[in-house]
Scaffold this active site. Structure first.
Site, mmCIF file in Angstrom:
data_model
loop_
_atom_site.group_PDB
_atom_site.id
_atom_site.type_symbol
_atom_site.label_atom_id
_atom_site.label_comp_id
_atom_site.label_asym_id
_atom_site.label_seq_id
_atom_site.Cartn_x
_atom_site.Cartn_y
_atom_site.Cartn_z
ATOM 1 N N ASP A 1 46.159 -15.508 -24.981
ATOM 2 C CA ASP A 1 45.346 -14.349 -24.601
ATOM 3 C C ASP A 1 43.930 -14.769 -24.206
ATOM 4 O O ASP A 1 42.942 -14.315 -24.787
ATOM 5 C CB ASP A 1 45.290 -13.364 -25.782
ATOM 6 C CG ASP A 1 44.895 -11.963 -25.331
ATOM 7 O OD1 ASP A 1 44.911 -11.703 -24.110
ATOM 8 O OD2 ASP A 1 44.570 -11.130 -26.200
ATOM 9 N N LEU B 1 44.358 -3.118 -31.035
ATOM 10 C CA LEU B 1 44.915 -3.179 -32.387
ATOM 11 C C LEU B 1 43.856 -3.201 -33.482
ATOM 12 O O LEU B 1 44.181 -2.931 -34.637
ATOM 13 C CB LEU B 1 45.808 -4.422 -32.533
ATOM 14 C CG LEU B 1 46.948 -4.575 -31.519
ATOM 15 C CD1 LEU B 1 47.748 -5.823 -31.825
ATOM 16 C CD2 LEU B 1 47.852 -3.346 -31.520
ATOM 17 N N ALA B 2 42.604 -3.551 -33.147
ATOM 18 C CA ALA B 2 41.601 -3.736 -34.202
ATOM 19 C C ALA B 2 40.186 -3.577 -33.659
ATOM 20 O O ALA B 2 39.978 -3.500 -32.439
ATOM 21 C CB ALA B 2 41.762 -5.124 -34.831
ATOM 22 N N GLN B 3 39.231 -3.524 -34.588
ATOM 23 C CA GLN B 3 37.807 -3.521 -34.260
ATOM 24 C C GLN B 3 37.124 -4.642 -35.024
ATOM 25 O O GLN B 3 37.595 -5.047 -36.090
ATOM 26 C CB GLN B 3 37.171 -2.174 -34.609
ATOM 27 C CG GLN B 3 37.649 -1.059 -33.711
ATOM 28 C CD GLN B 3 37.044 0.302 -33.998
ATOM 29 O OE1 GLN B 3 37.411 1.254 -33.370
ATOM 30 N NE2 GLN B 3 36.121 0.403 -34.949
ATOM 31 N N LYS C 1 37.165 -8.488 -38.779
ATOM 32 C CA LYS C 1 38.130 -7.848 -37.883
ATOM 33 C C LYS C 1 39.018 -6.935 -38.726
ATOM 34 O O LYS C 1 39.640 -7.378 -39.687
ATOM 35 C CB LYS C 1 38.967 -8.909 -37.170
ATOM 36 C CG LYS C 1 39.966 -8.353 -36.160
ATOM 37 C CD LYS C 1 40.669 -9.491 -35.420
ATOM 38 C CE LYS C 1 41.656 -8.958 -34.400
ATOM 39 N NZ LYS C 1 42.318 -10.056 -33.631
ATOM 40 N N ALA D 1 39.403 -3.446 -29.707
ATOM 41 C CA ALA D 1 40.595 -3.782 -28.934
ATOM 42 C C ALA D 1 41.712 -2.793 -29.269
ATOM 43 O O ALA D 1 41.517 -1.854 -30.045
ATOM 44 C CB ALA D 1 41.028 -5.215 -29.233
#
Length: 518
Positions: free
Chosen positions: A308, A158-160, A176, A156
């Site tokens: 979200d 902001l993160a994986q 995460k 995403a």
């Protein structure tokens, strides 16, 4: 060598050395340098603002020629914004995704162009991710995990997310991990956005986009704090614990920090994979009902809202008894509604359902909107044109031709009144901004599943009635038995009307199914 030449050479060497140092600190990627990112943003935002100012801003009629010019300008702006988001990444991608989720609130050109950002998130190298994990958890990767898949299962803005197995344990977990540079960039990017939109706001007051900056400033720091995300997930799990079909992944607090989040690993199918559900004889209507009921509780009953719900964050897993679970993931973006707002918002929807203009105006005023803008706000919240709202959503037609005409009317209005919509978004109660985005995502998922829109409105109205009923009772003195009885009777009457409407929808659905099978 003369002194002047020596000084010139020293200056150039110093600049070159500093440039090399800055590039080295930013992985030799100029796009990671703050001033470069600012330059990209300033150029793109300036182009967009001047294009609107001198191309279409004075065009106010609804002729085909005018609509085409607005559409072309929207498309140019959306393309520029997409290039900026893709170039700068991080916060810019998050903002682009937010805009793409505002279906019917922004022109379709933005939604259609920017929605690709949901599947084009940046990916960090595993070597960099490994450094983040080891720094945050204070140990070597091999001392924490027996297995760690180096390929991310999700990425995403902001993160994986990675799949792993804990050391000396059979527990499979999802890890995460925040992108290495995203926090550093976020500070510069938010300041850049604030500066640029402040300039645009002064030069072109018609484009009031400070609401977007303010929301980004408020939400991004929370989304970058994975401890906050973990707390949100546990809170909503407690609030919705009686929903036996809802699962929230368990948090491993021992291995959770602000930049690393470890949770139970779960598998399932995206909630919009209708083909999979039909192939496995799963009831799409029931999937939509559970999803809508989950959000009905969050918005209207508790006021604690996961904001979200895009398809990748809601998974469906079939069980052995032909039932299914819903898994709700990614709890970084939440809003906590006040009781006053939750009650006003519920009453606002009830007025819209009945087509009660007076109540629509009264409730809109309580949410920070002037009376003259109440109609437009109701269109923005419902994604319906005023022609549909004025006759009451309880009288929604089933005719797809009429519904298609309504959508076209709404799209046209979104293009023509983009500045009015922007101004309303700048004035409305802050709590409503995330709720409108969330509602759009909910509607889209229900639509993909083929859910009857009238039934979705019916389910939501039940929650609104309950919220307003509880509010009226709380305002009634305990010893006023007759008034409390009157409130109870009125509420029972509203529920009775909804039951009749629900029966009508069932009969209508039965006849439709019968005709199709013949």
């Amino acid at each position: 060598m003369s002194i002047s030449r020596f000084l010139k050479f020293s200056s150039l060497a110093g600049i070159g050395g500093y440039t090399g140092y800055v590039l080295h600190q930013n992985d030799w990627n100029p796009r990671h340098i703050g001033i470069v990112r600012f330059g990209f943003a300033a150029y793109a935002v300036g182009q967009i603002a001047f294009d609107y100012k001198f191309s279409v801003l004075k065009l106010r009629d609804d002729s085909e020629e005018t609509l085409e010019k607005w559409s072309q300008c929207h498309q140019r702006a959306a393309n520029r914004l997409l290039r900026l988001c893709s170039t700068n990444g991080g916060v810019f991608i998050k903002v682009g995704q937010h805009i793409a989720a505002l279906d019917y609130l922004v022109p379709k050109e933005y939604v259609n162009t920017l929605k690709v950002l949901h599947s084009q998130a940046p990916r960090s190298k595993f070597s960099d991710i490994k450094k983040v994990i080891e720094k945050e958890l204070g140990d070597k990767l091999d001392n924490i995990f027996d297995e760690f898949d180096e390929k991310a299962i999700a990425s995403a803005s902001l993160a994986q997310v990675y799949r792993a197995k804990l050391y000396n344990s059979n527990e499979t977990v999802a890890v995460k991990v925040q992108h290495p540079k995203v926090f550093q960039h976020s500070l510069v990017d938010i300041a850049t956005m604030e500066f640029l939109f402040n300039v645009i706001d002064r030069l072109f007051p018609e484009f009031s986009l400070m609401w977007l900056v303010n929301e980004t400033k408020r939400n991004i720091p929370l989304e970058l704090d994975f401890v906050n995300e973990a707390k949100n997930s546990e809170k909503i799990a407690i609030l919705l614990k009686d929903l036996q079909w809802l699962k929230i992944p368990h948090i491993y607090w021992k291995y959770t920090t602000k930049r690393v989040l470890m949770m139970e690993f779960v598998e399932g199918t995206s909630i919009t994979d209708k083909e999979f559900f039909l192939a496995n004889r799963m009831n799409c209507q029931e999937i939509a009902n559970r999803f809508e009921n989950m959000y009905g509780r969050m918005i209207y009953t508790y006021g604690t809202v996961h904001c979200d719900p895009h398809p990748g964050n809601v998974l469906v897993k079939k069980t052995s008894n032909k039932d299914f679970y819903l898994y709700l993931l990614d709890h970084g973006l939440y809003t906590q509604l006040t009781d006053e707002f939750r009650q006003n918002y519920s009453a606002f929807w009830m007025a819209i359902f009945r087509g009660d203009l007076k109540q629509i105006q009264e409730r809109a005023i309580r949410m920070g909107i002037e009376e003259k803008d109440a109609q437009l706000l109701s269109c923005m919240v419902t994604a319906k044109p005023w022609s549909a709202i004025s006759r009451g959503l309880e009288n929604r037609p089933k005719d797809q031709t009429i519904i298609s005409e309504e959508k076209n009317e709404l799209r046209k209005n979104a293009s023509l009144y983009v500045h009015n919509i922007s101004q309303i978004l700048g004035k409305v109660d802050r709590q409503l901004l995330l709720i409108m985005k969330t509602n759009d995502l909910i509607r889209n998922i229900s639509h993909v599943l083929g859910c009857d829109e009238r039934r979705s409105l019916l389910n939501m109205n039940r929650y609104c009635i309950q919220t307003v009923y509880e509010q009226r009772l709380s305002q009634c003195q305990n010893n006023n038995i007759f008034k409390r009885f009157a409130i109870h009777l009125q509420t029972r009457y509203l529920y009775f009307k909804l039951s009749l409407y629900s029966f009508y929808l069932w009969i209508d659905s039965w006849f439709t199914t019968t005709r199709l099978s013949c």
